[in-house]
Design an enzyme around this catalytic site. Structure first.
Site, PDB file in Angstrom:
ATOM      1  N   SER A   1       0.815  -1.211   0.000  1.00 40.41           N
ATOM      2  CA  SER A   1       0.000   0.000   0.000  1.00 40.41           C
ATOM      3  C   SER A   1       0.854   1.268   0.000  1.00 40.41           C
ATOM      4  O   SER A   1       1.805   1.402   0.778  1.00 40.41           O
ATOM      5  CB  SER A   1      -0.937   0.003   1.211  1.00 40.41           C
ATOM      6  OG  SER A   1      -1.668   1.219   1.262  1.00 40.41           O
TER       7      SER A   1
ATOM      8  N   LYS B   1     -13.996  -3.937   2.754  1.00 41.74           N
ATOM      9  CA  LYS B   1     -14.843  -2.753   2.637  1.00 41.74           C
ATOM     10  C   LYS B   1     -16.306  -3.028   2.989  1.00 41.74           C
ATOM     11  O   LYS B   1     -16.980  -2.157   3.546  1.00 41.74           O
ATOM     12  CB  LYS B   1     -14.728  -2.171   1.229  1.00 41.74           C
ATOM     13  CG  LYS B   1     -13.344  -1.598   0.935  1.00 41.74           C
ATOM     14  CD  LYS B   1     -13.272  -0.961  -0.435  1.00 41.74           C
ATOM     15  CE  LYS B   1     -11.854  -0.434  -0.700  1.00 41.74           C
ATOM     16  NZ  LYS B   1     -11.772   0.267  -2.003  1.00 41.74           N
TER      17      LYS B   1
ATOM     18  N   GLU C   1     -24.289 -11.736 -13.751  1.00 43.93           N
ATOM     19  CA  GLU C   1     -25.079 -10.550 -14.059  1.00 43.93           C
ATOM     20  C   GLU C   1     -26.025 -10.165 -12.931  1.00 43.93           C
ATOM     21  O   GLU C   1     -26.337  -8.984 -12.750  1.00 43.93           O
ATOM     22  CB  GLU C   1     -25.886 -10.741 -15.346  1.00 43.93           C
ATOM     23  CG  GLU C   1     -26.599  -9.460 -15.761  1.00 43.93           C
ATOM     24  CD  GLU C   1     -27.443  -9.603 -17.017  1.00 43.93           C
ATOM     25  OE1 GLU C   1     -28.089  -8.606 -17.408  1.00 43.93           O
ATOM     26  OE2 GLU C   1     -27.464 -10.702 -17.602  1.00 43.93           O
TER      27      GLU C   1
ATOM     28  N   MET D   1      -8.814   0.700 -12.019  1.00 46.65           N
ATOM     29  CA  MET D   1      -8.754   1.188 -10.644  1.00 46.65           C
ATOM     30  C   MET D   1      -7.479   0.766  -9.917  1.00 46.65           C
ATOM     31  O   MET D   1      -7.092   1.398  -8.937  1.00 46.65           O
ATOM     32  CB  MET D   1      -9.984   0.714  -9.863  1.00 46.65           C
ATOM     33  CG  MET D   1     -11.268   1.412 -10.246  1.00 46.65           C
ATOM     34  SD  MET D   1     -12.573   0.979  -9.068  1.00 46.65           S
ATOM     35  CE  MET D   1     -13.928   1.959  -9.701  1.00 46.65           C
TER      36      MET D   1
END
Length: 295
Positions: free
Chosen positions: A22, A73, A162, A233
C-alpha cells in the site's frame, strides 16, 4: 501491530490483506507535511477472518481513523454505527472515523477520488457520455453514485454474474433517474452498449488486475469511441495487463489509458479532509508519485 496509547500524536491506519504494497502511508504522511498536521499513519494487516477483532483493537489503542482496502470494505460498512449516503448505497466503506465515545462513522471516498482523477486530472468530462463499468463488487459499488452525479448519458454495468450487476443497478436506480442517467446491465459476454453506440470511458473495477488475470475483451475499436479513456482502478504493474488491451488500438484512434494511482491519491485526500478538516494539495502529491514511478 502494537500502538502506544499514551502518545499525543493522532494515529491513523490502513487495514487490508495484503497490505505491504500500500502507498497510503506514504501519501498521508506527505499530506500531513504539506498541511502542517501532526499525525502518524501506518499499515495494518488484518487476518482474513479477523477484521472485527482488528478494528476493536484499534479502537482500544486510541486510533482516530482508518482507511479500509480489500477485502474488508463490506465489513467496514457493516461495523459502522453511522453511515454516509454513499455507504448506504454502496454497502461498502473505505474511510472510518473512530470516535472517542466508541461510535464508528463510515464514508466511502473511492468514487469521489475516481471522478476527480478522471474529470480534473485526466481532463475528461463525463456529462452525456457513455460509460462501461466492468465489475459489480465493492469497488464498482463505491464508484457508481459519484459517477451518476456527473450526469453521463448511460452507464452499462457488466459482471461475471449478471445478477450482481442487476442488484447494484437496482440499488442506484432512483439516483440514476434523478440525474437522468440510463442504467443497464449484462454479463462479461454482453459488453456492447445496448443501443449500439461506442463508449467514451471504460472502467475496470473487477479483481482481475489484482489477481493477474486477463479479461476476455474484444478488439478495443469494437467498444471505444475515438479518444476514449480506458481506466483501471488498480495502479502500477497490476493495471498493465488491462491497459495494454487499450494500447493495442491503432495510434490514430487516440485511445488514452490511465491507471488508478490518481484515484488512490484523490480518495485519500477526501479521507484526509474528513479526518482533519483540510484538503491537501493532491495534484502535487500525485505528480511526485508519478515522477517516482519513472525513476
Amino acid at each position: 501491530m502494537n500502538f502506544d496509547i499514551h502518545t499525543a500524536i493522532d494515529r491513523y491506519v490502513v487495514i487490508g490483506n495484503p497490505i505491504g504494497h500500500s502507498l497510503s502511508p506514504r501519501i498521508h504522511q506527505r499530506f500531513a507535511q504539506l498541511t502542517g498536521q501532526a499525525l502518524d499513519y501506518q499499515p495494518c494487516l488484518a487476518p482474513l477472518d479477523g477484521f472485527a477483532d482488528t478494528l476493536a483493537a484499534l479502537q482500544d489503542a486510541g486510533i482516530k481513523g482508518c482507511n479500509v482496502t480489500v477485502p474488508f470494505k463490506l465489513q467496514a460498512a457493516q461495523a459502522a454505527h453511522h453511515r454516509s449516503d454513499r455507504v448506504q448505497l454502496a454497502q461498502a466503506a473505505n474511510t472510518l472515523v473512530l470516535r472517542a465515545d466508541g461510535q464508528i462513522e463510515a464514508d466511502n471516498t473511492d468514487g469521489l477520488g475516481l471522478v476527480r482523477d478522471i474529470v480534473h486530472n485526466a481532463q475528461t468530462p463525463l456529462e452525456q457520455q457513455d460509460i462501461l463499468l466492468l465489475g459489480a463488487g465493492g469497488a464498482a459499488a463505491g464508484a457508481l453514485a459519484p459517477l451518476l452525479a456527473t450526469r453521463p448519458r448511460r452507464i452499462h454495468i457488466v459482471n461475471r454474474t449478471e445478477s450482481r450487476a442487476q442488484q447494484l443497478a437496482h440499488q442506484h436506480q432512483k439516483l440514476a433517474q434523478a440525474h437522468g442517467v440510463q442504467l443497464s446491465t449484462g454479463d462479461l459476454n454482453q459488453l456492447q452498449n445496448p443501443d449500439g453506440t461506442a463508449y467514451h470511458l471504460i472502467i475496470n473495477a473487477t479483481a482481475s488486475s489484482l489477481q493477474g488475470d486477463r479479461l476476455n475483451l474484444p478488439d478495443p475499436q469494437q467498444l471505444l469511441a475515438p479518444h476514449a479513456l480506458v481506466y483501471d482502478m488498480m495502479y502500477g504493474t497490476a493495471a498493465q495487463t488491462f491497459l495494454q488491451w487499450a494500447q493495442s488500438a491503432p495510434a490514430q484512434w487516440g485511445i488514452r489509458s490511465r491507471d488508478g494511482l490518481g484515484m488512490l491519491v484523490e480518495q485519500a485526500a477526501e479521507a484526509f479532509l474528513i479526518w482533519r478538516g483540510v484538503r491537501p494539495d493532491s495534484p502535487q502529491v500525485l505528480a511526485e508519485l508519478r515522477a517516482q514511478q519513472k525513476q
